[in-house]
Structures are given as structure tokens and as C-alpha cells.
Write a protein that holds these residues in place. Structure first.
Motif, PDB file in Angstrom:
ATOM      1  N   SER A 150       0.822  -1.208   0.000  1.00 10.92           N
ATOM      2  CA  SER A 150       0.000   0.000   0.000  1.00 10.92           C
ATOM      3  C   SER A 150       0.859   1.262   0.000  1.00 10.92           C
ATOM      4  CB  SER A 150      -0.939   0.004   1.211  1.00 10.92           C
ATOM      5  OG  SER A 150      -1.814  -1.109   1.167  1.00 10.92           O
ATOM      6  N   GLU A 151       1.951   1.237   0.744  1.00 12.07           N
ATOM      7  CA  GLU A 151       2.838   2.399   0.809  1.00 12.07           C
ATOM      8  C   GLU A 151       3.408   2.727  -0.570  1.00 12.07           C
ATOM      9  OE1 GLU A 151       7.107   3.759   2.828  1.00 12.07           O
ATOM     10  OE2 GLU A 151       6.235   1.796   3.287  1.00 12.07           O
ATOM     11  N   ILE A 152       3.848   1.706  -1.280  1.00  9.52           N
ATOM     12  CA  ILE A 152       4.426   1.911  -2.619  1.00  9.52           C
ATOM     13  C   ILE A 152       3.362   2.420  -3.587  1.00  9.52           C
ATOM     14  CG2 ILE A 152       5.654   0.819  -4.538  1.00  9.52           C
ATOM     15  CD1 ILE A 152       6.450  -1.399  -2.471  1.00  9.52           C
ATOM     16  N   GLU A 153       2.194   1.778  -3.564  1.00 15.67           N
ATOM     17  CA  GLU A 153       1.134   2.157  -4.502  1.00 15.67           C
ATOM     18  C   GLU A 153       0.608   3.557  -4.223  1.00 15.67           C
ATOM     19  OE1 GLU A 153      -0.573  -2.356  -5.366  1.00 15.67           O
ATOM     20  OE2 GLU A 153      -1.490  -1.125  -3.802  1.00 15.67           O
ATOM     21  N   GLU A 154       0.435   3.906  -2.954  1.00 19.53           N
ATOM     22  CA  GLU A 154      -0.043   5.251  -2.619  1.00 19.53           C
ATOM     23  C   GLU A 154       0.937   6.313  -3.123  1.00 19.53           C
ATOM     24  OE1 GLU A 154      -2.768   6.337  -1.420  1.00 19.53           O
ATOM     25  OE2 GLU A 154      -3.755   4.630  -0.440  1.00 19.53           O
ATOM     26  N   GLN A 155       2.215   6.042  -3.006  1.00 18.75           N
ATOM     27  CA  GLN A 155       3.223   7.010  -3.445  1.00 18.75           C
ATOM     28  C   GLN A 155       3.166   7.251  -4.953  1.00 18.75           C
ATOM     29  OE1 GLN A 155       7.304   5.902  -2.707  1.00 18.75           O
ATOM     30  NE2 GLN A 155       8.110   7.536  -4.002  1.00 18.75           N
ATOM     31  N   HIS A 156       3.063   6.178  -5.709  1.00 13.18           N
ATOM     32  CA  HIS A 156       3.172   6.305  -7.163  1.00 13.18           C
ATOM     33  C   HIS A 156       1.834   6.467  -7.881  1.00 13.18           C
ATOM     34  CE1 HIS A 156       7.471   5.469  -7.264  1.00 13.18           C
ATOM     35  NE2 HIS A 156       7.275   4.426  -6.457  1.00 13.18           N
ATOM     36  N   PHE A 157       0.744   5.926  -7.287  1.00  8.36           N
ATOM     37  CA  PHE A 157      -0.522   5.896  -8.013  1.00  8.36           C
ATOM     38  C   PHE A 157      -1.684   6.540  -7.253  1.00  8.36           C
ATOM     39  CE2 PHE A 157       1.846   1.858  -8.685  1.00  8.36           C
ATOM     40  CZ  PHE A 157       2.419   2.206  -9.902  1.00  8.36           C
ATOM     41  N   ALA A 158      -1.410   7.066  -6.058  1.00 10.49           N
ATOM     42  CA  ALA A 158      -2.423   7.737  -5.233  1.00 10.49           C
ATOM     43  C   ALA A 158      -3.614   6.830  -4.935  1.00 10.49           C
ATOM     44  CB  ALA A 158      -2.895   9.033  -5.901  1.00 10.49           C
ATOM     45  N   THR A 159      -3.398   5.534  -4.904  1.00  6.59           N
ATOM     46  CA  THR A 159      -4.420   4.566  -4.524  1.00  6.59           C
ATOM     47  C   THR A 159      -3.707   3.270  -4.173  1.00  6.59           C
ATOM     48  OG1 THR A 159      -6.518   3.532  -5.172  1.00  6.59           O
ATOM     49  CG2 THR A 159      -4.784   3.627  -6.857  1.00  6.59           C
ATOM     50  N   CYS A 160      -4.454   2.248  -3.778  1.00  5.33           N
ATOM     51  CA  CYS A 160      -3.839   0.935  -3.535  1.00  5.33           C
ATOM     52  C   CYS A 160      -4.775  -0.144  -4.035  1.00  5.33           C
ATOM     53  CB  CYS A 160      -3.507   0.743  -2.058  1.00  5.33           C
ATOM     54  SG  CYS A 160      -4.932   0.581  -0.976  1.00  5.33           S
ATOM     55  N   HIS A 161      -4.201  -1.291  -4.388  1.00  8.05           N
ATOM     56  CA  HIS A 161      -5.017  -2.337  -5.010  1.00  8.05           C
ATOM     57  C   HIS A 161      -5.995  -2.965  -4.035  1.00  8.05           C
ATOM     58  CE1 HIS A 161      -1.883  -5.142  -3.406  1.00  8.05           C
ATOM     59  NE2 HIS A 161      -2.854  -6.037  -3.402  1.00  8.05           N
ATOM     60  N   GLU A 162      -5.757  -2.850  -2.721  1.00  7.93           N
ATOM     61  CA  GLU A 162      -6.709  -3.385  -1.748  1.00  7.93           C
ATOM     62  C   GLU A 162      -8.048  -2.663  -1.822  1.00  7.93           C
ATOM     63  OE1 GLU A 162      -4.671  -4.592   2.265  1.00  7.93           O
ATOM     64  OE2 GLU A 162      -3.663  -2.821   1.472  1.00  7.93           O
ATOM     65  N   VAL A 163      -8.001  -1.319  -1.857  1.00 13.13           N
ATOM     66  CA  VAL A 163      -9.239  -0.536  -1.905  1.00 13.13           C
ATOM     67  C   VAL A 163      -9.944  -0.727  -3.239  1.00 13.13           C
ATOM     68  CG1 VAL A 163     -10.220   1.785  -1.844  1.00 13.13           C
ATOM     69  CG2 VAL A 163      -8.412   1.165  -0.248  1.00 13.13           C
ATOM     70  N   LEU A 164      -9.187  -0.724  -4.330  1.00 20.56           N
ATOM     71  CA  LEU A 164      -9.797  -0.952  -5.643  1.00 20.56           C
ATOM     72  C   LEU A 164     -10.399  -2.355  -5.709  1.00 20.56           C
ATOM     73  CD1 LEU A 164      -7.143   0.680  -8.022  1.00 20.56           C
ATOM     74  CD2 LEU A 164      -9.366   1.606  -7.349  1.00 20.56           C
ATOM     75  N   GLY A 165      -9.699  -3.333  -5.148  1.00 16.68           N
ATOM     76  CA  GLY A 165     -10.229  -4.693  -5.119  1.00 16.68           C
ATOM     77  C   GLY A 165     -11.518  -4.780  -4.314  1.00 16.68           C
ATOM     78  N   TYR A 166     -11.565  -4.058  -3.207  1.00 18.06           N
ATOM     79  CA  TYR A 166     -12.777  -3.986  -2.387  1.00 18.06           C
ATOM     80  C   TYR A 166     -13.951  -3.464  -3.213  1.00 18.06           C
ATOM     81  CZ  TYR A 166     -16.014  -1.506   0.757  1.00 18.06           C
ATOM     82  OH  TYR A 166     -17.123  -1.000   1.379  1.00 18.06           O
ATOM     83  N   LEU A 167     -13.707  -2.386  -3.967  1.00 17.13           N
ATOM     84  CA  LEU A 167     -14.770  -1.776  -4.768  1.00 17.13           C
ATOM     85  C   LEU A 167     -15.254  -2.723  -5.865  1.00 17.13           C
ATOM     86  CD1 LEU A 167     -13.249   1.807  -5.062  1.00 17.13           C
ATOM     87  CD2 LEU A 167     -15.289   1.170  -3.776  1.00 17.13           C
ATOM     88  N   ILE A 168     -14.318  -3.423  -6.495  1.00 18.63           N
ATOM     89  CA  ILE A 168     -14.687  -4.384  -7.537  1.00 18.63           C
ATOM     90  C   ILE A 168     -15.516  -5.511  -6.924  1.00 18.63           C
ATOM     91  CG2 ILE A 168     -13.806  -6.103  -9.164  1.00 18.63           C
ATOM     92  CD1 ILE A 168     -11.315  -4.287  -9.476  1.00 18.63           C
ATOM     93  N   ALA A 169     -15.041  -6.075  -5.821  1.00 18.75           N
ATOM     94  CA  ALA A 169     -15.739  -7.198  -5.181  1.00 18.75           C
ATOM     95  C   ALA A 169     -17.142  -6.804  -4.734  1.00 18.75           C
ATOM     96  CB  ALA A 169     -14.923  -7.701  -3.994  1.00 18.75           C
ATOM     97  N   GLU A 170     -17.264  -5.594  -4.204  1.00 19.26           N
ATOM     98  CA  GLU A 170     -18.580  -5.126  -3.759  1.00 19.26           C
ATOM     99  C   GLU A 170     -19.517  -4.949  -4.944  1.00 19.26           C
ATOM    100  OE1 GLU A 170     -20.280  -1.705  -0.759  1.00 19.26           O
ATOM    101  OE2 GLU A 170     -18.853  -1.083  -2.300  1.00 19.26           O
ATOM    102  N   SER A 171     -19.018  -4.332  -6.015  1.00 18.30           N
ATOM    103  CA  SER A 171     -19.881  -4.058  -7.160  1.00 18.30           C
ATOM    104  C   SER A 171     -20.238  -5.332  -7.920  1.00 18.30           C
ATOM    105  CB  SER A 171     -19.217  -3.047  -8.101  1.00 18.30           C
ATOM    106  OG  SER A 171     -18.071  -3.601  -8.711  1.00 18.30           O
ATOM    107  N   TRP A 172     -19.418  -6.391  -7.758  1.00 19.00           N
ATOM    108  CA  TRP A 172     -19.691  -7.650  -8.444  1.00 19.00           C
ATOM    109  C   TRP A 172     -20.494  -8.623  -7.584  1.00 19.00           C
ATOM    110  CZ3 TRP A 172     -17.312 -10.142 -13.030  1.00 19.00           C
ATOM    111  CH2 TRP A 172     -16.860  -9.199 -13.952  1.00 19.00           C
ATOM    112  N   GLY A 173     -20.947  -8.164  -6.435  1.00 16.31           N
ATOM    113  CA  GLY A 173     -21.882  -8.965  -5.660  1.00 16.31           C
ATOM    114  C   GLY A 173     -21.293  -9.975  -4.713  1.00 16.31           C
ATOM    115  N   LEU A 174     -20.004  -9.827  -4.351  1.00 11.45           N
ATOM    116  CA  LEU A 174     -19.443 -10.717  -3.342  1.00 11.45           C
ATOM    117  C   LEU A 174     -19.994 -10.343  -1.971  1.00 11.45           C
ATOM    118  CD1 LEU A 174     -17.518 -11.358  -5.710  1.00 11.45           C
ATOM    119  CD2 LEU A 174     -15.694 -11.578  -4.030  1.00 11.45           C
ATOM    120  N   THR A 175     -19.832 -11.217  -0.993  1.00  9.97           N
ATOM    121  CA  THR A 175     -20.363 -10.963   0.344  1.00  9.97           C
ATOM    122  C   THR A 175     -19.521  -9.932   1.083  1.00  9.97           C
ATOM    123  OG1 THR A 175     -19.016 -12.693   1.362  1.00  9.97           O
ATOM    124  CG2 THR A 175     -21.164 -13.354   0.469  1.00  9.97           C
TER     125      THR A 175
END
Length: 290
Positions: free
Chosen positions: A176-201
Motif C-alpha cells: 500500500s505504501e508503494i502504490e499510494e506514493q506512485h498511483f495515489a491509490t492501492c489495489h486493496e481498496v480498488l479490489g474492495y470496490l470491484i468485489a462489492e460491485s460484483w456482488g461478493l459478500t
């Protein structure tokens, strides 16, 4: 339960990123499932609209994990044998892979989805070995395929992702530290959003949201979250995820927290080679076979 996601962090994470919506095929399948009497033939026909998705689904069903005495040759047969709900979980995961990888045949994307598939198979096989419920086994498969979906989104817009992550991880910095520095986000949060929008529990997308936050997850008051998290991290370890994706043998996160992770599953470090042998018998490779 893991703590709630910071909504301001979500708004920031979405800057420049578009979460892929569920394909129409999933929406139509859901309509069938919500009907008073779901039509298995109609559901199978919907899945068969895409030969690639149908083929990959049958490949999973016929994998060594299910240990079938005879091959499943049609999606309709798979629905009858495994149950519609289990097949739909598989289809959802397969569709995610095709949706996020569409038009992306570069080396890193191929490695990412090969790694996700291996992690999913390992997590599901381990859950079965530990006598977890069928639902947990299926959730482990979905978790393995979805947990790094956010990486695919970042990589789509940042082709230098692999190189930057490799440099940061070699310096023993966190994902997360590396991703926040270079991309202003992290794959955990984006993954959360994808999983939620795709109907996972909620349990699944909570684990995805914090799968690089071991201290937080290991203190969760939800036993199910802790178990799924532990199975995912053990599967990541067996698959050698950091080596597969970034050609790095270091895994400080595992080394620091493996004792607590294994404790959740009530196993000892000395049992890991034995579990690796179990996976090998299921034709699943691990770091112990290299």
C-alpha cells in the motif's frame, strides 16, 4: 468484523479509475436466480453465450480438486452436479478475469491471472483439507481470484507498475505504501470496490480490503474473516506470489505474521511441507516443488 472502509479514501482511490460493472450475462443470470423457479437450462444457455467463459468454467469443474470420476461435458451438467449457486460463483470469478484482462496479453497481465488462479486453487484445496464448509471452500476460490483484481486496474493505466513495485518491495516497503506514493491509490481498496460491485459478500470484500493489513485482520472479531484471511495468506505463501509477480523471493509480511496466521488454522510450521505434498498430489505446484 474489520473496520469500515474510509469513504473519503474510496473517493480518492477512484480518481482516474473506472470499476468494471458486472457484465450483462451476470445480470441476466441473477434475474433467473431470483425467479420463483430458476431455469437451469436458461442459466446454462446464458453461460454458453461466451465459449471462452463456458470452456474455462468446465476446466475448473473438471480440475483435480473436484475429483470427479467422469468428466463434466456441459455447463448444464455442471449446474445439476454442483448446484447452480456454486457454478455461478465460478462463472463470476471467470468473468472477472476475462473482463479485467480484455485486450491485455502482456507478460505481467498473464502472470497476474496465472498467479490468481493458482492462489484460488490452493486456498480452495486447503479449505477442503481442513474440513471447512462447502461455502468457505467456494469463498476461498473467489477470494483467490478477486484479491489482486485491483492490481489489474492499476496496471491498465500504469505499465511501469511491475518495475516500481519490484523496486519498492526490494526496499522492504509495504504494498500500500508503494502504490499510494506512485498511483495515489492501492489495489486493496480498488479490489474492495470491484468485489462489492460484483456482488461478493461483505466478509469477502472486507478480507480483500485488508489482505495486506495482517495485524488488523488477525484481530478481527469475526472468526470467518480471520479464517478466510489465513487461508488466503497461506495460499499466497505456497504459490510464491511475490516471486511470480515481481521476481522477488522476499516476503516480510509472511515471515512477520506466519505464526499468528498458522495459529488461526491450528497448524504448525513443520506441517507446511506435508501440506505442500498434499497440493502436489492434486497437481498444484508450490514453492516447495521448485
Amino acid at each position: 468484523m474489520a473496520q469500515a472502509i474510509n469513504m473519503s479514501a474510496i473517493e480518492q482511490a477512484l480518481n482516474g479509475f473506472t470499476i468494471p460493472p458486472q457484465p450483462e450475462i451476470l445480470q441476466h443470470i441473477q434475474q433467473q436466480l431470483d425467479a420463483p423457479e430458476p431455469n437451469i437450462k436458461r442459466i446454462a444457455a446464458l453461460i454458453n453465450l461466451d465459449i471462452g467463459i463456458a470452456g474455462f468454467t468446465l476446466k475448473v469443474v473438471n480440475s483435480a480438486f473436484f475429483g470427479l470420476r467422469r468428466k463434466i461435458t456441459s455447463v448444464e451438467h455442471a449446474c445439476k452436479f454442483l448446484g447452480v449457486s456454486r457454478v455461478i460463483k465460478l462463472v463470476r470469478s471467470v468473468l472477472l478475469r476475462f473482463t479485467l484482462a480484455e485486450g491485455k496479453n502482456d507478460k505481467f497481465s498473464l502472470k497476474l491471472w496465472a498467479s490468481a488462479l493458482q492462489t484460488a486453487n490452493i486456498a480452495m484445496t486447503l479449505a477442503k483439507h481442513f474440513n471447512f464448509s462447502q461455502e468457505v471452500q467456494d469463498d476461498c476460490y473467489s477470494l483467490g481470484l478477486f484479491h489482486n483484481a485491483g492490481i489489474a486496474l492499476i496496471h491498465q493505466q500504469a505499465p511501469q507498475y511491475e518495475q516500481l513495485m519490484q523496486q519498492g518491495l526490494l526496499a522492504q516497503r509495504g504494498y500500500s505504501e508503494i502504490e499510494e506514493q506512485h498511483f495515489a491509490t492501492c489495489h486493496e481498496v480498488l479490489g474492495y470496490l470491484i468485489a462489492e460491485s460484483w456482488g461478493l459478500t461483505p466478509t469477502l470484500y472486507n478480507v480483500i480490503a485488508y489482505h495486506h493489513s495482517p495485524t488488523l485482520m488477525l484481530e478481527s472479531d469475526s472468526e470467518q474473516e480471520k479464517q478466510l484471511f489465513a487461508l488466503l495468506k497461506l495460499a499466497e505463501h505456497f504459490s510464491g506470489e511475490s516471486r511470480q509477480l515481481f521476481d522477488i523471493n522476499l516476503d516480510p509480511e509472511w515471515e512477520q505474521h506466519k505464526g499468528a496466521i498458522l495459529e488461526v488454522l491450528d497448524i504448525e510450521p513443520l506441517q507446511l511441507p506435508e501440506l505442500a505434498e498434499l497440493l502436489h498430489r492434486q497437481q498444484i505446484s508450490t514453492i516447495y516443488s521448485v
